[in-house]
Scaffold this motif. Sequence first.
Motif, PDB file in Angstrom:
ATOM      1  N   ASN A   1       0.809  -1.205   0.000  1.00  0.00           N
ATOM      2  CA  ASN A   1       0.000   0.000   0.000  1.00  0.00           C
ATOM      3  C   ASN A   1       0.847   1.262   0.000  1.00  0.00           C
ATOM      4  O   ASN A   1       0.380   2.314   0.389  1.00  0.00           O
ATOM      5  CB  ASN A   1      -0.926   0.014   1.207  1.00  0.00           C
ATOM      6  N   LEU A   2       2.098   1.156  -0.379  1.00  0.00           N
ATOM      7  CA  LEU A   2       2.963   2.322  -0.423  1.00  0.00           C
ATOM      8  C   LEU A   2       2.883   2.980  -1.793  1.00  0.00           C
ATOM      9  O   LEU A   2       2.770   2.312  -2.810  1.00  0.00           O
ATOM     10  CB  LEU A   2       4.417   1.941  -0.149  1.00  0.00           C
ATOM     11  N   ASN A   3       2.957   4.296  -1.804  1.00  0.00           N
ATOM     12  CA  ASN A   3       3.028   5.057  -3.031  1.00  0.00           C
ATOM     13  C   ASN A   3       4.484   5.474  -3.201  1.00  0.00           C
ATOM     14  O   ASN A   3       5.037   6.170  -2.349  1.00  0.00           O
ATOM     15  CB  ASN A   3       2.119   6.283  -2.943  1.00  0.00           C
ATOM     16  N   ALA A   4       5.092   5.061  -4.282  1.00  0.00           N
ATOM     17  CA  ALA A   4       6.520   5.284  -4.477  1.00  0.00           C
ATOM     18  C   ALA A   4       6.881   6.764  -4.440  1.00  0.00           C
ATOM     19  O   ALA A   4       7.920   7.136  -3.886  1.00  0.00           O
ATOM     20  CB  ALA A   4       6.966   4.660  -5.793  1.00  0.00           C
ATOM     21  N   ILE A   5       6.044   7.614  -4.982  1.00  0.00           N
ATOM     22  CA  ILE A   5       6.387   9.037  -5.057  1.00  0.00           C
ATOM     23  C   ILE A   5       6.176   9.721  -3.710  1.00  0.00           C
ATOM     24  O   ILE A   5       7.108  10.300  -3.141  1.00  0.00           O
ATOM     25  CB  ILE A   5       5.581   9.729  -6.169  1.00  0.00           C
ATOM     26  N   THR A   6       4.988   9.667  -3.153  1.00  0.00           N
ATOM     27  CA  THR A   6       4.728  10.391  -1.903  1.00  0.00           C
ATOM     28  C   THR A   6       5.509   9.785  -0.734  1.00  0.00           C
ATOM     29  O   THR A   6       6.105  10.520   0.060  1.00  0.00           O
ATOM     30  CB  THR A   6       3.227  10.410  -1.573  1.00  0.00           C
ATOM     31  N   GLY A   8       8.216   7.960  -0.962  1.00  0.00           N
ATOM     32  CA  GLY A   8       9.637   8.175  -1.241  1.00  0.00           C
ATOM     33  C   GLY A   8      10.082   9.570  -0.851  1.00  0.00           C
ATOM     34  O   GLY A   8      11.154   9.754  -0.256  1.00  0.00           O
ATOM     35  N   PHE A   9       9.258  10.587  -1.183  1.00  0.00           N
ATOM     36  CA  PHE A   9       9.596  11.956  -0.791  1.00  0.00           C
ATOM     37  C   PHE A   9       9.574  12.122   0.730  1.00  0.00           C
ATOM     38  O   PHE A   9      10.390  12.851   1.295  1.00  0.00           O
ATOM     39  CB  PHE A   9       8.652  12.969  -1.448  1.00  0.00           C
ATOM     40  N   ARG A  10       8.646  11.449   1.401  1.00  0.00           N
ATOM     41  CA  ARG A  10       8.589  11.532   2.860  1.00  0.00           C
ATOM     42  C   ARG A  10       9.858  10.953   3.485  1.00  0.00           C
ATOM     43  O   ARG A  10      10.442  11.528   4.405  1.00  0.00           O
ATOM     44  CB  ARG A  10       7.356  10.808   3.391  1.00  0.00           C
ATOM     45  N   LEU A  16      16.970  14.070   4.960  1.00  0.00           N
ATOM     46  CA  LEU A  16      17.547  15.412   4.856  1.00  0.00           C
ATOM     47  C   LEU A  16      17.388  16.193   6.149  1.00  0.00           C
ATOM     48  O   LEU A  16      18.316  16.876   6.597  1.00  0.00           O
ATOM     49  CB  LEU A  16      16.909  16.174   3.692  1.00  0.00           C
ATOM     50  N   ARG A  17      16.218  16.110   6.765  1.00  0.00           N
ATOM     51  CA  ARG A  17      15.977  16.810   8.031  1.00  0.00           C
ATOM     52  C   ARG A  17      16.941  16.324   9.108  1.00  0.00           C
ATOM     53  O   ARG A  17      17.525  17.116   9.845  1.00  0.00           O
ATOM     54  CB  ARG A  17      14.531  16.597   8.473  1.00  0.00           C
ATOM     55  N   ASP A  18      17.154  15.016   9.190  1.00  0.00           N
ATOM     56  CA  ASP A  18      18.075  14.466  10.182  1.00  0.00           C
ATOM     57  C   ASP A  18      19.507  14.933   9.928  1.00  0.00           C
ATOM     58  O   ASP A  18      20.253  15.220  10.865  1.00  0.00           O
ATOM     59  CB  ASP A  18      18.008  12.945  10.204  1.00  0.00           C
ATOM     60  N   ARG A  19      19.920  15.015   8.670  1.00  0.00           N
ATOM     61  CA  ARG A  19      21.275  15.492   8.359  1.00  0.00           C
ATOM     62  C   ARG A  19      21.444  16.956   8.756  1.00  0.00           C
ATOM     63  O   ARG A  19      22.470  17.350   9.288  1.00  0.00           O
ATOM     64  CB  ARG A  19      21.601  15.297   6.888  1.00  0.00           C
TER      65      ARG A  19
END
Length: 185
Positions: A1-6, A8-10, A16-19
Motif C-alpha cells: 500500500n505504499l506510493n513510491a512518489i509520496t 519516497g519523498f517523505r 535530509l531533516r536528520d542530516r
Amino acid sequence: NLNAITDGFRVLWTILRDRIHSRRFRDLAKRLRSAGTAVGKPFWMLANPPVIRSLEAVSSPDFPAEIQRILERKWAEHSEVPETTRIEVAIATAEIGSNIIEHAGRGRDLRARMDVWVLGDRVRIEFTDDGLDAAIDLDALSLGMPDAMAENGRGLALARASLGELAYHRDGAVNHWTLVSRRFG
C-alpha cells in the motif's frame, strides 16, 4: 500500500531533516568544546558535569556504551576499586541500562539518568527514568537463571548475582533503580 512518489519523498525529507539537525548539533558541540565544556554524544547527551559522575540522556542505541564510558572515567578517578568489583558493576549496569531502554522505553523516547558514587568500600549507582512502570517486585521475585535454551530473561538475574544490593521502586512517573556493589577493600 505504499506510493513510491509520496512515500519516497517523505523518506527523503526525513533523511535530509536528520542530516540538517545533526550538523546543527555538531556545530553546537564544537562551540561548547571550545568554551571548555565537556560534551559527549551531541545527539543525546544533555549534561556532563566537570567531575564526571552522572549521565543524563534521551534513549539511544548508544546508551549502554555511554554507561561503560562513564564507569571507565569513574574508575580512573578511583583506583582503589578492585578489578573484580569493576567487572561486576559493569555487568550489572549494562544489564539494567539495557533493560531500561528496552522495556521502560518500549519504542518511545525516554529520559534516563545514571549517577555513580564510590562510597568508601562500595560503589553505588542510581538509575532514574521516565519510562513505563517496570511492574516488578524484586523482593518477591525469585531471580534464577532461565533454562539454557531461553533467548532472554537473564538480565535481572545477572545484575542481582553481580551486586550486593539491587532495588527498584516507582515514584509517581519516575522509575528508580539502585545498584550497590559488594564490599571491597
